[in-house]
Design an enzyme around this catalytic site. Structure first.
Site, PDB file in Angstrom:
ATOM      1  N   ASP A 270      58.810  20.887 -23.780  1.00 50.51           N
ATOM      2  CA  ASP A 270      59.224  21.890 -24.561  1.00 50.51           C
ATOM      3  C   ASP A 270      60.154  21.607 -25.702  1.00 50.51           C
ATOM      4  O   ASP A 270      60.650  20.591 -25.817  1.00 50.51           O
ATOM      5  CB  ASP A 270      59.955  22.945 -23.400  1.00 50.51           C
ATOM      6  CG  ASP A 270      59.840  24.519 -24.126  1.00 50.51           C
ATOM      7  OD1 ASP A 270      59.150  24.673 -25.320  1.00 50.51           O
ATOM      8  OD2 ASP A 270      60.078  25.390 -23.347  1.00 50.51           O
ATOM      9  N   ALA A 271      60.390  22.476 -26.795  1.00 57.11           N
ATOM     10  CA  ALA A 271      61.063  21.967 -27.902  1.00 57.11           C
ATOM     11  C   ALA A 271      62.527  21.302 -27.455  1.00 57.11           C
ATOM     12  O   ALA A 271      63.188  21.986 -26.800  1.00 57.11           O
ATOM     13  CB  ALA A 271      61.020  23.042 -28.985  1.00 57.11           C
TER      14      ALA A 271
END
Length: 507
Positions: A270-271
């Site tokens: 995820d970011a």
């Protein structure tokens, strides 16, 4: 006799090794960028080995502009991975300006028809493939067991593991049959959280048996479906690793996901600009830790700047040089990512332009690439409305004959959704302010995330005190008290809701 290198020769050899190492590091990165045109530094990064880019809603100004942006990326780097968060429903990037034309996971889960789910994913896949986008960071495979989850909610297919598992598999099938790689998220499961990992580090306190019977069930379906990629979550799952969030946990990524569950695809983070990942360490160090743990492709975030990109490459190269990150681990990550782009070749720039021309001229058909079949039809509004939860009070309200007024109470959204139009206000119907409700009208007050403190309830009470027949409509995951729950707020769901409220669709 040994050959003695001159200082100049040694320097050249060392420089070449360092350049190779930096190229490998770039091959694990997936930055975003600001603006609606491809910046020069992204093109230079491609020349230096960049693996992928991720597009966000802020990169979209119009369909034509988006098509040209994708064609430009493909023209410069034909084999790159172009990724996007296009879940359908509330989370959309292609339709960031108007709202998604797909209903979203919670509605599909409520309908519980896996062929409809596959068709919805296929429609998204065809749209992405026509733009040359070959990696979709979807579906959301979380089991939404916490009704007040602030970041998952209607992004989930439901609260029952078996249902979520079969729809996850169907969604993967529909998307990947259209030639676009899927990404089931957020491993090992973000559904039992009440903290948004964009803002802080959530903790999951469920025991191992509960996790095995609930959170992990959809991800086993991912493995069985041979889904292309999986996304990690920035959450601390105490029963699996009490010391490291999942993104940075070898126990979770290497031991559980790879060894025990048998996942062979690409692990995407995820970011890393999210607080749950990098608030304490910064993004470059978070990138190193994720690679060490077993991640292959690192999502850097929506507003990556060239300086941060270079700092991250340097941090990865230094970690190899210091012995923290084995060269074999870095090479494995790069090889897996390259294999993914080979498995899902995208439309080239010329094919993207061909698709644009055909669309502008109203001609039928798709560009011929990746064996993509004809695009399926969209789900109709009355079928979507079958997923709505409608109380007896709402049924009585719908049967009344007074004119209808719809009041939409503005509600903020989480970072995953962003500022996408939602609810009846996103449709062509008239939505009025509270003070503009005509005398004698029956009123539907619409909001989302309707907890006890939501301002909708104040509006609801005032309108009822004025003598109106009033119902409350929840355009999100139910939290109690609403008369109609739509399980989503995308454009197509909002159109179905508007038709229901106005009496032009069946309850």
């Amino acid at each position: 006799m040994d050959t003695i290198q001159s200082p100049a020769t040694h320097s050249l050899a060392t420089g070449a090794a360092r350049a190779h190492l930096r190229r490998l590091a770039a091959g694990t990165l997936m930055p975003g960028f600001t603006g609606i045109a491809v910046p020069v530094w992204i093109l230079e990064a491609y020349d230096a080995g960049l693996a992928a880019v991720c597009l966000y809603g802020t990169n979209v100004a119009s369909p034509v502009q988006l098509r040209e942006l994708c064609a430009g990326l493909r023209a410069h780097s034909p084999n790159t991975l172009i990724a996007v968060d296009e879940e359908g429903g509330d989370v959309t990037r292609l339709h960031y300006l108007t709202g998604s034309t797909q209903p979203g996971n919670a509605v599909l889960g409520r309908l519980d028809d896996v062929e409809l789910t596959a068709a919805s994913a296929s429609a998204i896949g065809h749209e992405l493939a026509g733009l040359g986008i070959n990696l979709n960071l979807a579906p959301d495979a979380d089991v939404n067991s916490a009704p007040d989850n602030p970041v998952i909610g209607v992004r989930s297919f439901g609260a029952e593991p078996g249902l979520v598992a079969r729809h996850t598999a169907a969604w993967i099938r529909g998307l990947e049959d259209a030639g676009v790689a899927s990404c089931a998220k957020h491993f090992p499961g973000h559904g039992d959280t009440t903290t948004d990992s964009h803002l802080a580090l959530p903790r999951v306190t469920a025991d191992a048996a509960t996790l095995d019977a609930r959170e992990l069930v959809p991800f086993r379906a991912l493995v069985a479906a041979r889904g292309a990629t999986v996304m990690t979550s920035h959450i601390l799952v105490e029963a699996l690793d009490p010391d490291h969030p999942a993104t940075f946990s070898p126990r979770i990524l290497q031991d559980l996901l790879r060894r025990d569950m048998g996942f062979e695809g690409v692990i995407i983070t995820d970011a890393l600009d999210m607080a749950g990942a990098s608030a304490q360490t910064g993004i470059p160090e978070a990138a190193v830790r994720a690679l060490i743990a077993g991640a292959d492709l690192l999502c850097l975030g929506s507003e990556t700047e060239p300086a941060l990109f270079e700092q991250t490459i340097t941090a990865i190269a230094d970690a190899v040089g210091d012995g923290r990150l084995p060269m074999e681990r870095l090479a494995d990550a790069v090889a897996r990512t390259q294999a993914l782009s080979s498995r899902f070749p995208a439309a080239g720039a010329a094919e993207i332009q061909e698709a644009a021309i055909r669309g502008q001229l109203g001609l039928p058909g798709q560009p011929q690439h990746a064996g993509v079949p004809a695009e399926p039809k969209a789900l109709d509004g009355e079928r979507i409305a079958e997923a709505f939860e409608v109380s007896e009070a709402a049924e009585r309200w719908l049967a009344r004959e007074e004119p209808v007024a719809i009041v939409q109470v503005e509600t903020g959204s989480n970072f995953a959704v962003g500022r996408v139009p939602w609810g009846p206000a996103a449709t062509t119907s008239a939505v009025v302010r509270e003070g503009e409700v005509p005398d004698g009208a029956r009123v539907a007050v619409v909001g989302r995330g309707l907890d006890a403190e939501h301002p909708l309830w104040t509006v609801f009470a005032r309108l009822r005190a004025e003598g109106h027949a009033v119902i409350a409509v929840e355009c999100g995951w139910p939290r109690g008290g609403a008369d109609i729950v739509t399980y989503g707020a995308s454009l197509t769901v909002s159109q179905a809701l508007t038709a229901l409220l106005n009496g032009t669709a069946k309850a």
